[in-house]
Design a protein around this motif. Sequence first.
Motif, PDB file in Angstrom:
ATOM      1  N   GLY A  23       0.665  -1.200   0.008  1.00 43.35           N
ATOM      2  CA  GLY A  23       0.155  -0.051  -0.058  1.00 43.35           C
ATOM      3  C   GLY A  23       0.758   1.238   0.173  1.00 43.35           C
ATOM      4  N   TRP A  24       1.992   1.255   0.714  1.00 39.60           N
ATOM      5  CA  TRP A  24       2.930   2.310   0.800  1.00 39.60           C
ATOM      6  C   TRP A  24       3.579   2.609  -0.375  1.00 39.60           C
ATOM      7  CZ3 TRP A  24       7.910   3.639   0.202  1.00 39.60           C
ATOM      8  CH2 TRP A  24       8.136   5.098   0.373  1.00 39.60           C
ATOM      9  N   TYR A  25       4.052   1.529  -1.051  1.00 41.11           N
ATOM     10  CA  TYR A  25       4.725   1.214  -2.375  1.00 41.11           C
ATOM     11  C   TYR A  25       3.713   1.931  -3.544  1.00 41.11           C
ATOM     12  CZ  TYR A  25       8.315  -1.254  -0.454  1.00 41.11           C
ATOM     13  OH  TYR A  25       9.521  -1.758   0.443  1.00 41.11           O
ATOM     14  N   ALA A  26       2.504   1.506  -3.356  1.00 43.39           N
ATOM     15  CA  ALA A  26       1.533   2.168  -4.310  1.00 43.39           C
ATOM     16  C   ALA A  26       1.288   3.590  -4.239  1.00 43.39           C
ATOM     17  CB  ALA A  26       0.180   1.368  -4.208  1.00 43.39           C
ATOM     18  N   HIS A  27       1.263   4.109  -2.811  1.00 48.57           N
ATOM     19  CA  HIS A  27       0.880   5.437  -2.412  1.00 48.57           C
ATOM     20  C   HIS A  27       2.237   6.352  -2.973  1.00 48.57           C
ATOM     21  CE1 HIS A  27       0.153   8.610   1.023  1.00 48.57           C
ATOM     22  NE2 HIS A  27       0.222   9.019   0.077  1.00 48.57           N
ATOM     23  N   ALA A  28       3.408   5.770  -2.922  1.00 47.96           N
ATOM     24  CA  ALA A  28       4.428   6.345  -3.443  1.00 47.96           C
ATOM     25  C   ALA A  28       4.493   6.553  -4.832  1.00 47.96           C
ATOM     26  CB  ALA A  28       5.817   5.965  -2.826  1.00 47.96           C
ATOM     27  N   SER A  29       4.153   5.392  -5.563  1.00 47.29           N
ATOM     28  CA  SER A  29       4.393   5.400  -6.979  1.00 47.29           C
ATOM     29  C   SER A  29       3.434   6.624  -7.487  1.00 47.29           C
ATOM     30  CB  SER A  29       3.835   4.248  -7.542  1.00 47.29           C
ATOM     31  OG  SER A  29       4.489   3.088  -7.113  1.00 47.29           O
ATOM     32  N   VAL A  30       2.099   6.746  -6.959  1.00 47.45           N
ATOM     33  CA  VAL A  30       1.135   7.695  -7.356  1.00 47.45           C
ATOM     34  C   VAL A  30       1.499   9.153  -7.087  1.00 47.45           C
ATOM     35  CG1 VAL A  30      -1.173   8.528  -6.902  1.00 47.45           C
ATOM     36  CG2 VAL A  30      -0.910   5.871  -7.296  1.00 47.45           C
ATOM     37  N   TYR A  31       1.994   9.223  -6.025  1.00 43.59           N
ATOM     38  CA  TYR A  31       2.698  10.601  -5.570  1.00 43.59           C
ATOM     39  C   TYR A  31       3.800  11.142  -6.669  1.00 43.59           C
ATOM     40  CZ  TYR A  31       5.948  13.600  -2.921  1.00 43.59           C
ATOM     41  OH  TYR A  31       6.642  14.860  -2.629  1.00 43.59           O
ATOM     42  N   VAL A  32       4.358  10.264  -7.044  1.00 46.81           N
ATOM     43  CA  VAL A  32       5.623  10.464  -8.174  1.00 46.81           C
ATOM     44  C   VAL A  32       4.905  10.835  -9.482  1.00 46.81           C
ATOM     45  CG1 VAL A  32       7.717   9.748  -9.583  1.00 46.81           C
ATOM     46  CG2 VAL A  32       7.534   9.286  -6.955  1.00 46.81           C
ATOM     47  N   VAL A  33       4.132  10.118  -9.846  1.00 41.99           N
ATOM     48  CA  VAL A  33       3.513  10.349 -11.132  1.00 41.99           C
ATOM     49  C   VAL A  33       2.494  11.733 -11.270  1.00 41.99           C
ATOM     50  CG1 VAL A  33       1.726   9.381 -12.727  1.00 41.99           C
ATOM     51  CG2 VAL A  33       3.537   7.934 -11.677  1.00 41.99           C
ATOM     52  N   VAL A  34       1.780  11.854 -10.081  1.00 43.11           N
ATOM     53  CA  VAL A  34       0.905  12.888 -10.072  1.00 43.11           C
ATOM     54  C   VAL A  34       1.779  14.221  -9.950  1.00 43.11           C
ATOM     55  CG1 VAL A  34      -0.825  13.926  -8.483  1.00 43.11           C
ATOM     56  CG2 VAL A  34      -1.115  11.570  -9.289  1.00 43.11           C
ATOM     57  N   ASN A  35       2.733  14.125  -8.988  1.00 48.67           N
ATOM     58  CA  ASN A  35       3.658  15.264  -8.815  1.00 48.67           C
ATOM     59  C   ASN A  35       4.301  15.810 -10.042  1.00 48.67           C
ATOM     60  OD1 ASN A  35       3.155  16.678  -6.126  1.00 48.67           O
ATOM     61  ND2 ASN A  35       3.039  14.605  -5.749  1.00 48.67           N
ATOM     62  N   LEU A  36       4.912  14.910 -10.890  1.00 47.16           N
ATOM     63  CA  LEU A  36       5.249  15.109 -12.243  1.00 47.16           C
ATOM     64  C   LEU A  36       4.476  15.882 -12.871  1.00 47.16           C
ATOM     65  CD1 LEU A  36       7.497  11.838 -12.715  1.00 47.16           C
ATOM     66  CD2 LEU A  36       8.470  14.302 -12.266  1.00 47.16           C
ATOM     67  N   PHE A  37       3.199  15.460 -13.106  1.00 49.71           N
ATOM     68  CA  PHE A  37       2.209  16.185 -13.872  1.00 49.71           C
ATOM     69  C   PHE A  37       1.710  17.509 -13.414  1.00 49.71           C
ATOM     70  CE2 PHE A  37      -2.432  16.633 -14.628  1.00 49.71           C
ATOM     71  CZ  PHE A  37      -2.238  16.956 -16.130  1.00 49.71           C
ATOM     72  N   ILE A  38       1.849  17.634 -11.961  1.00 48.59           N
ATOM     73  CA  ILE A  38       1.623  18.802 -11.489  1.00 48.59           C
ATOM     74  C   ILE A  38       2.643  19.804 -11.886  1.00 48.59           C
ATOM     75  CG2 ILE A  38       1.441  20.174  -9.194  1.00 48.59           C
ATOM     76  CD1 ILE A  38      -0.453  17.677  -8.050  1.00 48.59           C
ATOM     77  N   TYR A  39       4.120  19.452 -11.692  1.00 44.42           N
ATOM     78  CA  TYR A  39       5.112  20.068 -11.888  1.00 44.42           C
ATOM     79  C   TYR A  39       5.067  20.523 -13.215  1.00 44.42           C
ATOM     80  CZ  TYR A  39       9.776  21.450 -12.900  1.00 44.42           C
ATOM     81  OH  TYR A  39      11.033  22.115 -13.212  1.00 44.42           O
ATOM     82  N   ALA A  40       4.773  19.641 -14.445  1.00 47.43           N
ATOM     83  CA  ALA A  40       4.729  20.035 -15.759  1.00 47.43           C
ATOM     84  C   ALA A  40       3.706  21.203 -15.806  1.00 47.43           C
ATOM     85  CB  ALA A  40       4.317  18.899 -16.612  1.00 47.43           C
ATOM     86  N   LEU A  41       2.539  21.143 -15.095  1.00 47.59           N
ATOM     87  CA  LEU A  41       1.743  22.185 -15.466  1.00 47.59           C
ATOM     88  C   LEU A  41       2.031  23.291 -14.864  1.00 47.59           C
ATOM     89  CD1 LEU A  41      -2.032  20.463 -14.424  1.00 47.59           C
ATOM     90  CD2 LEU A  41      -1.316  21.189 -16.554  1.00 47.59           C
ATOM     91  N   GLU A  43       5.260  24.385 -14.505  1.00 51.88           N
ATOM     92  CA  GLU A  43       6.355  24.908 -15.148  1.00 51.88           C
ATOM     93  C   GLU A  43       5.698  25.276 -16.507  1.00 51.88           C
ATOM     94  OE1 GLU A  43      10.207  25.867 -15.282  1.00 51.88           O
ATOM     95  OE2 GLU A  43       9.201  25.185 -13.617  1.00 51.88           O
ATOM     96  N   TYR A  44       5.161  24.665 -17.229  1.00 54.32           N
ATOM     97  CA  TYR A  44       4.808  24.996 -18.689  1.00 54.32           C
ATOM     98  C   TYR A  44       3.494  25.413 -18.770  1.00 54.32           C
ATOM     99  CZ  TYR A  44       9.201  22.249 -18.845  1.00 54.32           C
ATOM    100  OH  TYR A  44      10.580  22.007 -18.630  1.00 54.32           O
ATOM    101  N   GLY A  45       2.574  25.348 -17.936  1.00 51.60           N
ATOM    102  CA  GLY A  45       1.287  25.448 -18.280  1.00 51.60           C
ATOM    103  C   GLY A  45       0.550  26.728 -17.589  1.00 51.60           C
ATOM    104  N   PHE A  46       0.143  26.888 -16.406  1.00 44.25           N
ATOM    105  CA  PHE A  46      -0.463  27.742 -15.783  1.00 44.25           C
ATOM    106  C   PHE A  46       0.339  28.980 -14.741  1.00 44.25           C
ATOM    107  CE2 PHE A  46      -3.450  24.411 -16.396  1.00 44.25           C
ATOM    108  CZ  PHE A  46      -4.195  24.614 -17.194  1.00 44.25           C
ATOM    109  N   GLY A  47       0.254  29.922 -15.114  1.00 45.77           N
ATOM    110  CA  GLY A  47       0.756  30.827 -14.052  1.00 45.77           C
ATOM    111  C   GLY A  47       2.163  31.350 -14.337  1.00 45.77           C
ATOM    112  N   GLN A  48       2.874  32.203 -13.622  1.00 45.49           N
ATOM    113  CA  GLN A  48       4.075  32.715 -13.633  1.00 45.49           C
ATOM    114  C   GLN A  48       4.875  32.113 -12.452  1.00 45.49           C
ATOM    115  OE1 GLN A  48       5.351  34.579 -16.098  1.00 45.49           O
ATOM    116  NE2 GLN A  48       3.326  34.660 -17.297  1.00 45.49           N
TER     117      GLN A  48
END
Length: 98
Positions: A23-41, A43-48
């Motif tokens: 369960g923790w490993y799944a939580h950590a995996s989702v954390y990495v994937v979602v936060n990479l997506f959020i970072y991309a948004l 950095e390259y998408g919304f706001g300054q």
Amino acid sequence: MSNPMTPDDIERLARRRAGAKLGWYAHASVYVVVNLFIYALSEYGFGQRRWSVFPLLGWGLGLTLHGISVFLIGKGGGLRERMVQKERERLQRPRDGS
């Protein structure tokens, strides 16, 4: 005095521990994937401004606490087991002056 665990008890506890760790490993995996997506948004998408650090830190705290509860404190966790074993040893020592 503690009763020895039956094979069924051992199997149940082993499955529970493995499930908690998975369960923790799944939580950590989702954390990495979602936060990479959020970072991309961020950095390259919304706001300054880089706003992605806020969910990263908040969720990171939750992930850390989840890891502590699974690997250190939870039933069968390494730290807890060591503390219980030390207490058993302390209680089994002969007392001076008795």
